[in-house]
Structure formats: C-alpha cells, structure tokens
Design a protein around this motif. Structure first.
Motif, PDB file in Angstrom:
ATOM      1  N   ASP A  78       0.791  -1.054   0.042  1.00 57.88           N
ATOM      2  CA  ASP A  78       0.062   0.029  -0.165  1.00 57.88           C
ATOM      3  C   ASP A  78       0.808   1.365  -0.003  1.00 57.88           C
ATOM      4  O   ASP A  78       0.512   2.348  -0.264  1.00 57.88           O
ATOM      5  CB  ASP A  78      -0.900   0.077   1.156  1.00 57.88           C
ATOM      6  CG  ASP A  78      -2.058  -1.133   1.182  1.00 57.88           C
ATOM      7  OD1 ASP A  78      -2.258  -1.569   0.064  1.00 57.88           O
ATOM      8  OD2 ASP A  78      -2.223  -1.705   2.355  1.00 57.88           O
ATOM      9  N   LEU A  79       2.022   1.088   0.377  1.00 53.10           N
ATOM     10  CA  LEU A  79       3.055   2.142   0.596  1.00 53.10           C
ATOM     11  C   LEU A  79       3.359   2.698  -0.968  1.00 53.10           C
ATOM     12  O   LEU A  79       3.331   1.854  -1.979  1.00 53.10           O
ATOM     13  CB  LEU A  79       4.346   1.580   0.858  1.00 53.10           C
ATOM     14  CG  LEU A  79       4.380   1.377   2.534  1.00 53.10           C
ATOM     15  CD1 LEU A  79       5.805   0.752   2.846  1.00 53.10           C
ATOM     16  CD2 LEU A  79       4.222   2.763   3.201  1.00 53.10           C
TER      17      LEU A  79
ATOM     18  N   THR B  53      11.543   1.558   0.791  1.00 52.62           N
ATOM     19  CA  THR B  53      12.809   1.002   1.305  1.00 52.62           C
ATOM     20  C   THR B  53      12.778   0.612   2.894  1.00 52.62           C
ATOM     21  O   THR B  53      13.528  -0.138   3.248  1.00 52.62           O
ATOM     22  CB  THR B  53      13.812   2.229   0.994  1.00 52.62           C
ATOM     23  OG1 THR B  53      13.843   2.664  -0.507  1.00 52.62           O
ATOM     24  CG2 THR B  53      15.249   1.891   1.183  1.00 52.62           C
ATOM     25  N   VAL B  54      12.288   1.751   3.385  1.00 54.16           N
ATOM     26  CA  VAL B  54      12.146   1.332   5.084  1.00 54.16           C
ATOM     27  C   VAL B  54      11.620   0.109   5.176  1.00 54.16           C
ATOM     28  O   VAL B  54      12.038  -0.846   6.140  1.00 54.16           O
ATOM     29  CB  VAL B  54      11.538   2.557   5.810  1.00 54.16           C
ATOM     30  CG1 VAL B  54      11.512   2.334   7.173  1.00 54.16           C
ATOM     31  CG2 VAL B  54      12.616   3.669   5.669  1.00 54.16           C
TER      32      VAL B  54
ATOM     33  N   PHE C  20       4.752  -4.249  10.314  1.00 47.16           N
ATOM     34  CA  PHE C  20       5.641  -3.377   9.488  1.00 47.16           C
ATOM     35  C   PHE C  20       5.128  -2.221   9.048  1.00 47.16           C
ATOM     36  O   PHE C  20       5.218  -1.092   8.840  1.00 47.16           O
ATOM     37  CB  PHE C  20       6.828  -4.152   8.915  1.00 47.16           C
ATOM     38  CG  PHE C  20       7.747  -4.791   9.895  1.00 47.16           C
ATOM     39  CD1 PHE C  20       8.039  -4.732  10.996  1.00 47.16           C
ATOM     40  CD2 PHE C  20       7.954  -6.152   9.208  1.00 47.16           C
ATOM     41  CE1 PHE C  20       8.802  -5.406  11.949  1.00 47.16           C
ATOM     42  CE2 PHE C  20       8.636  -6.946   9.972  1.00 47.16           C
ATOM     43  CZ  PHE C  20       9.164  -6.699  11.132  1.00 47.16           C
ATOM     44  N   GLU C  21       4.421  -2.561   7.773  1.00 48.27           N
ATOM     45  CA  GLU C  21       3.685  -1.616   6.607  1.00 48.27           C
ATOM     46  C   GLU C  21       2.917  -0.542   7.386  1.00 48.27           C
ATOM     47  O   GLU C  21       3.179   0.692   7.154  1.00 48.27           O
ATOM     48  CB  GLU C  21       3.053  -2.398   5.348  1.00 48.27           C
ATOM     49  CG  GLU C  21       2.746  -1.375   4.260  1.00 48.27           C
ATOM     50  CD  GLU C  21       1.930  -1.985   3.323  1.00 48.27           C
ATOM     51  OE1 GLU C  21       2.202  -1.545   2.060  1.00 48.27           O
ATOM     52  OE2 GLU C  21       1.077  -2.941   3.446  1.00 48.27           O
TER      53      GLU C  21
ATOM     54  N   PHE D 267       5.613   7.706   7.332  1.00 52.45           N
ATOM     55  CA  PHE D 267       6.091   8.321   5.882  1.00 52.45           C
ATOM     56  C   PHE D 267       5.030   8.780   4.935  1.00 52.45           C
ATOM     57  O   PHE D 267       5.458   9.316   4.065  1.00 52.45           O
ATOM     58  CB  PHE D 267       7.032   7.183   5.149  1.00 52.45           C
ATOM     59  CG  PHE D 267       8.339   6.980   5.843  1.00 52.45           C
ATOM     60  CD1 PHE D 267       9.323   7.774   5.254  1.00 52.45           C
ATOM     61  CD2 PHE D 267       8.671   5.898   6.776  1.00 52.45           C
ATOM     62  CE1 PHE D 267      10.710   7.540   5.815  1.00 52.45           C
ATOM     63  CE2 PHE D 267      10.058   5.893   7.335  1.00 52.45           C
ATOM     64  CZ  PHE D 267      10.919   6.697   6.752  1.00 52.45           C
ATOM     65  N   GLU D 268       3.730   8.056   5.191  1.00 56.10           N
ATOM     66  CA  GLU D 268       2.954   8.730   4.203  1.00 56.10           C
ATOM     67  C   GLU D 268       1.396   9.390   5.033  1.00 56.10           C
ATOM     68  O   GLU D 268       1.369   9.347   6.093  1.00 56.10           O
ATOM     69  CB  GLU D 268       2.312   7.521   3.647  1.00 56.10           C
ATOM     70  CG  GLU D 268       3.532   6.955   2.634  1.00 56.10           C
ATOM     71  CD  GLU D 268       3.051   6.005   1.806  1.00 56.10           C
ATOM     72  OE1 GLU D 268       2.010   5.742   1.517  1.00 56.10           O
ATOM     73  OE2 GLU D 268       4.068   5.770   1.113  1.00 56.10           O
TER      74      GLU D 268
END
Length: 104
Positions: free
Chosen positions: A42-43, A50-51, A95-96, A103-104
């Motif tokens: 979904d990122l 990358t993270v 994690f995600e 980040f988002e």
C-alpha cells in the motif's frame, strides 16, 4: 515520541525472531518451512518502501528479495512460512502499517 515507539516495537520483533530462528536451528528436528511470499504494497513512496524492505530484512529469518517494477509488490524469503496469507498479514498489519504512519 512516535519514532521511539516504532524503534521499541522493532526491537521486540528482532528479539522474538532471533529466539525463533535459534530454536529452529538448534532443534534436532527441523521445523523450517522456507518460502517466498509476494506481499502487496500500500506504500507509495520510495522512502517508505525502502524502509519497509529494510525492516523486513533486519528481522532474523527473513530477507527482502525484490520489489516489482510497478512498486506494488515486495518479495520476501522467510524461513517459516507455514501460512503465506498469515505471513502477508503480519507484514502488512505490523511493519507496513507502522511505516505508513511515519512516511505517508
């Protein structure tokens, strides 16, 4: 404050994963069930992907292999993949989700 929580959560994952890998390797009967799992992403940002890939790789027993050319899938090798769908859920909901918050 938020970053500290994420760092502590990651350390917890690393400790638990280290224990699981050590237990598997030291056990007289192998409990390994390795596999490669395609994890839909979904990122959207390069930094977030990358993270996430690095967090997965830092977890003992897992390795990020590749990201699809369209950046919608992360391919992960893991030593313990009894249930690929459960593995995907763990990555996405753990994690995600946390990377997305930062980040988002």
């Amino acid at each position: 404050d938020k970053l500290e929580k994420e760092i502590l959560a990651k350390w917890k994952e690393i400790v638990l994963s280290n224990a699981a890998v050590a237990r598997s390797l030291l056990s007289p009967v192998s409990s390994l069930s390795p596999g490669i799992v395609a994890v839909p992403l979904d990122l959207k940002s390069d930094a977030g992907i990358t993270v996430l890939a690095n967090l997965v790789t830092l977890t003992p027993g897992t390795l990020s292999l590749d990201v699809s050319p369209d950046r919608t899938t992360l391919y992960v090798h893991a030593l313990h993949v009894e249930d690929p769908e459960a593995f995907r859920r763990e990555v996405k909901e753990g994690f995600e989700r946390r990377v997305k918050e930062v980040f988002e």
